[in-house]
Design a protein around this motif. Structure first.
Motif, PDB file in Angstrom:
ATOM      1  N   ARG A   5       1.022  -1.283  -0.309  1.00 14.15           N
ATOM      2  CA  ARG A   5       0.727  -0.221  -0.111  1.00 14.15           C
ATOM      3  C   ARG A   5       0.657   1.410  -0.323  1.00 14.15           C
ATOM      4  O   ARG A   5       1.718   1.083   0.959  1.00 14.15           O
ATOM      5  CB  ARG A   5      -1.500   0.381   1.599  1.00 14.15           C
ATOM      6  CG  ARG A   5      -2.339  -1.128   1.112  1.00 14.15           C
ATOM      7  CD  ARG A   5      -3.274  -0.540   2.115  1.00 14.15           C
ATOM      8  NE  ARG A   5      -2.902  -2.519   3.003  1.00 14.15           N
ATOM      9  CZ  ARG A   5      -3.113  -2.361   4.261  1.00 14.15           C
ATOM     10  NH1 ARG A   5      -2.987  -1.536   5.032  1.00 14.15           N
ATOM     11  NH2 ARG A   5      -3.319  -3.952   4.585  1.00 14.15           N
ATOM     12  N   ARG A  60       1.468   5.490  -0.827  1.00 13.57           N
ATOM     13  CA  ARG A  60       0.430   6.426  -1.007  1.00 13.57           C
ATOM     14  C   ARG A  60       1.684   7.697  -1.984  1.00 13.57           C
ATOM     15  O   ARG A  60       2.875   7.687  -2.014  1.00 13.57           O
ATOM     16  CB  ARG A  60       0.311   7.236   0.735  1.00 13.57           C
ATOM     17  CG  ARG A  60       1.802   7.509   1.270  1.00 13.57           C
ATOM     18  CD  ARG A  60       1.153   8.907   2.483  1.00 13.57           C
ATOM     19  NE  ARG A  60       2.209   8.791   3.203  1.00 13.57           N
ATOM     20  CZ  ARG A  60       3.442   9.341   3.494  1.00 13.57           C
ATOM     21  NH1 ARG A  60       4.016   9.834   2.072  1.00 13.57           N
ATOM     22  NH2 ARG A  60       4.237   9.490   4.515  1.00 13.57           N
ATOM     23  N   GLU A  61       0.741   8.348  -2.391  1.00 13.31           N
ATOM     24  CA  GLU A  61       1.945   9.462  -3.386  1.00 13.31           C
ATOM     25  C   GLU A  61       2.742  10.597  -1.927  1.00 13.31           C
ATOM     26  O   GLU A  61       2.345  11.201  -1.055  1.00 13.31           O
ATOM     27  CB  GLU A  61       0.610  10.584  -3.884  1.00 13.31           C
ATOM     28  CG  GLU A  61       1.315  10.929  -4.774  1.00 13.31           C
ATOM     29  CD  GLU A  61       0.356  11.778  -6.171  1.00 13.31           C
ATOM     30  OE1 GLU A  61       0.905  13.346  -6.194  1.00 13.31           O
ATOM     31  OE2 GLU A  61      -1.106  11.532  -5.608  1.00 13.31           O
TER      32      GLU A  61
END
Length: 90
Positions: A56, A58-59
């Motif tokens: 997972r 995230r930016e």
């Protein structure tokens, strides 16, 4: 695990315990081993291994830029844009 095994391990680790401690350790270690047996029997067939699990991510977003001036206000004795600490090694 019995007292003989505990004493052997203690000897290898260069530890000494009185007999009461050895008996207590033997009981505790046997309890731990029983729990390990229970855990070994748990169904883990639906657990995804970490290597195959999708990560997972995230930016990365920069929300606050250059906080150095604000952070340096907390320094007791700043030097240029660094925190200084007392010398601990001669």
């Amino acid at each position: 695990m019995d007292a003989k095994e505990i004493n052997h391990i203690a000897k290898l680790a260069r530890l000494k315990f009185d007999e009461g401690t050895v008996e207590s350790m033997a009981k505790d270690l046997n309890d731990i081993l029983k729990w390990m047996e229970i855990l070994q029997s748990a169904d883990t067939s639906k657990v995804i291994e970490e290597e195959t699990a999708p990560l997972r991510q995230r930016e990365d977003k920069v929300t606050i830029s250059n906080l150095s001036e604000k952070l340096m206000k907390n320094a007791t004795e700043p030097y240029e844009h660094f925190f200084t600490v007392p010398k601990v090694v001669e």
